[in-house]
Write an enzyme that holds these catalytic residues in place. Structure first.
Site, PDB file in Angstrom:
ATOM      1  N   GLY A 100       0.894  -1.130  -0.030  1.00 29.91           N
ATOM      2  CA  GLY A 100      -0.092   0.064  -0.082  1.00 29.91           C
ATOM      3  C   GLY A 100       0.775   1.184  -0.028  1.00 29.91           C
ATOM      4  O   GLY A 100       2.017   1.217   0.085  1.00 29.91           O
ATOM      5  N   GLN A 115       3.083   9.918   1.854  1.00 32.11           N
ATOM      6  CA  GLN A 115       4.388   9.408   1.869  1.00 32.11           C
ATOM      7  C   GLN A 115       5.262   9.867   0.665  1.00 32.11           C
ATOM      8  O   GLN A 115       6.420   9.845   0.677  1.00 32.11           O
ATOM      9  CB  GLN A 115       4.206   7.925   1.990  1.00 32.11           C
ATOM     10  N   CYS A 143       6.506  -0.530   7.180  1.00 35.09           N
ATOM     11  CA  CYS A 143       6.009   0.777   6.493  1.00 35.09           C
ATOM     12  C   CYS A 143       7.274   1.186   5.661  1.00 35.09           C
ATOM     13  O   CYS A 143       8.499   1.264   5.957  1.00 35.09           O
ATOM     14  CB  CYS A 143       5.616   1.806   7.565  1.00 35.09           C
ATOM     15  N   LEU A 144       6.802   1.504   4.297  1.00 32.57           N
ATOM     16  CA  LEU A 144       7.937   2.028   3.503  1.00 32.57           C
ATOM     17  C   LEU A 144       8.613   3.458   3.920  1.00 32.57           C
ATOM     18  O   LEU A 144       9.713   3.541   3.691  1.00 32.57           O
ATOM     19  CB  LEU A 144       7.383   2.128   2.173  1.00 32.57           C
ATOM     20  N   HIS A 152      -3.829   1.320   8.233  1.00 34.05           N
ATOM     21  CA  HIS A 152      -2.470   2.020   8.181  1.00 34.05           C
ATOM     22  C   HIS A 152      -2.458   2.918   7.021  1.00 34.05           C
ATOM     23  O   HIS A 152      -1.785   3.970   7.556  1.00 34.05           O
ATOM     24  CB  HIS A 152      -1.495   0.784   7.767  1.00 34.05           C
ATOM     25  N   GLU A 153      -3.056   2.839   5.952  1.00 31.57           N
ATOM     26  CA  GLU A 153      -2.962   3.914   4.907  1.00 31.57           C
ATOM     27  C   GLU A 153      -3.526   5.231   5.372  1.00 31.57           C
ATOM     28  O   GLU A 153      -3.385   6.323   5.147  1.00 31.57           O
ATOM     29  CB  GLU A 153      -3.322   3.537   3.652  1.00 31.57           C
ATOM     30  N   HIS A 162      -1.924   7.346   7.665  1.00 35.51           N
ATOM     31  CA  HIS A 162      -1.159   8.372   7.031  1.00 35.51           C
ATOM     32  C   HIS A 162      -1.640   9.391   6.670  1.00 35.51           C
ATOM     33  O   HIS A 162      -0.972  10.686   6.675  1.00 35.51           O
ATOM     34  CB  HIS A 162      -0.422   7.618   5.642  1.00 35.51           C
TER      35      HIS A 162
HETATM   36  O1  GNR Z   1       4.416  -2.633   2.469  1.00 33.11           O
HETATM   37  C1  GNR Z   1       3.558  -2.566   3.576  1.00 33.11           C
HETATM   38  N1  GNR Z   1       3.316  -3.562   4.259  1.00 33.11           N
HETATM   39  C2  GNR Z   1       2.576  -3.613   5.608  1.00 33.11           C
HETATM   40  C3  GNR Z   1       2.610  -4.729   6.260  1.00 33.11           C
HETATM   41  C4  GNR Z   1       1.864  -4.877   7.390  1.00 33.11           C
HETATM   42  C5  GNR Z   1       0.884  -3.624   7.626  1.00 33.11           C
HETATM   43  C6  GNR Z   1       0.748  -2.793   6.828  1.00 33.11           C
HETATM   44  C7  GNR Z   1       1.658  -2.594   5.830  1.00 33.11           C
HETATM   45  S1  GNR Z   1       1.516  -1.157   4.632  1.00 33.11           S
HETATM   46  C8  GNR Z   1       3.201  -1.249   3.843  1.00 33.11           C
HETATM   47  C9  GNR Z   1       3.350  -0.299   3.035  1.00 33.11           C
HETATM   48  C10 GNR Z   1       3.226   1.401   3.473  1.00 33.11           C
HETATM   49  O2  GNR Z   1       3.822   1.672   4.147  1.00 33.11           O
HETATM   50  N2  GNR Z   1       2.233   1.773   3.459  1.00 33.11           N
HETATM   51  O3  GNR Z   1       1.914   2.854   3.948  1.00 33.11           O
HETATM   52 NI    NI Z   2       3.182   3.199   5.681  1.00 30.84          NI
END
Ligand code: GNR
Ligand code: NI
Length: 167
Positions: A46, A51, A91-92, A133-134, A137
């Site tokens: 995601g 980001q 998270c990236l 999670h997104e 952000h």
């Molecule tokens: O790539 C991603 N893997 C992930 C793994 C577990 C819970 C959430 C995520 S999202 C993350 C990509 C990202 O940072 N999205 O904002």
């Molecule tokens: Ni993230």
């Protein structure tokens, strides 16, 4: 198409609150394409516009094994949530850090797709985790902010050190 630069925690810009999109136009569709390319290149499941330092309510997600099921959510809103579930997140914007976070188990969400059409989705499991999670952000929240102050401090120090060394 373009691969965009992903902000790295603890960059202050990750705490910016995104604005709603009032018109899903070609500019937004271009952003969606660039975000998708960036997410796939980084092997993420995601990506939120926050980001890539664009503060609009746009999310791309692909939780499929085959990486060919792109889902786009514009102006996403969680209408209902139930249950609780703890799972490990990454998270990236926080590379190399994986920690358990508590989230709702099931959510119902409203959004627009890339054509500006409204959609309602019930999500559970990994997709529900990713969407929460997104959406965090877009509200300027990074997953580590669900952890204790002690852990946040350690992660901050570790990433700052790593970023200094990579200069
Ligand atoms: O790539 C991603 N893997 C992930 C793994 C577990 C819970 C959430 C995520 S999202 C993350 C990509 C990202 O940072 N999205 O904002
Ligand atoms: Ni993230």
């Amino acid at each position: 198409m373009a691969i965009l630069k992903i902000l790295q925690y603890p960059d202050e810009r990750l705490h910016t609150v995104a604005c709603r999109v009032d018109q899903v136009d070609d500019e937004i569709r271009q952003l969606v394409r660039d975000m998708a390319e960036t997410m796939y290149a980084a092997q993420g499941v995601g990506l939120a516009a926050t980001q890539v330092d664009v503060h609009r309510q746009v999310i791309v997600v692909d939780t499929s094994e085959s990486k060919d099921r792109l889902q786009v959510f514009i102006n996403p809103e969680i209408l209902a949530s139930c249950g609780e579930e703890e799972s490990e997140e990454g998270c990236l914007s926080v590379p190399g850090i994986y920690e358990k976070v508590q989230r709702a188990e099931k959510i119902t969400l409203n959004a627009l797709n890339e054509n500006g059409q409204p959609l309602t989705l019930e999500a559970e499991g990994f997709l529900a985790v990713c969407l929460q999670h997104e959406i965090d952000h877009l509200h300027g929240r990074v997953f580590v902010e669900h952890l204790s102050q002690l852990k946040q401090g350690r992660i901050r120090t570790k990433l700052k050190k790593r970023q200094r060394e990579n200069l």
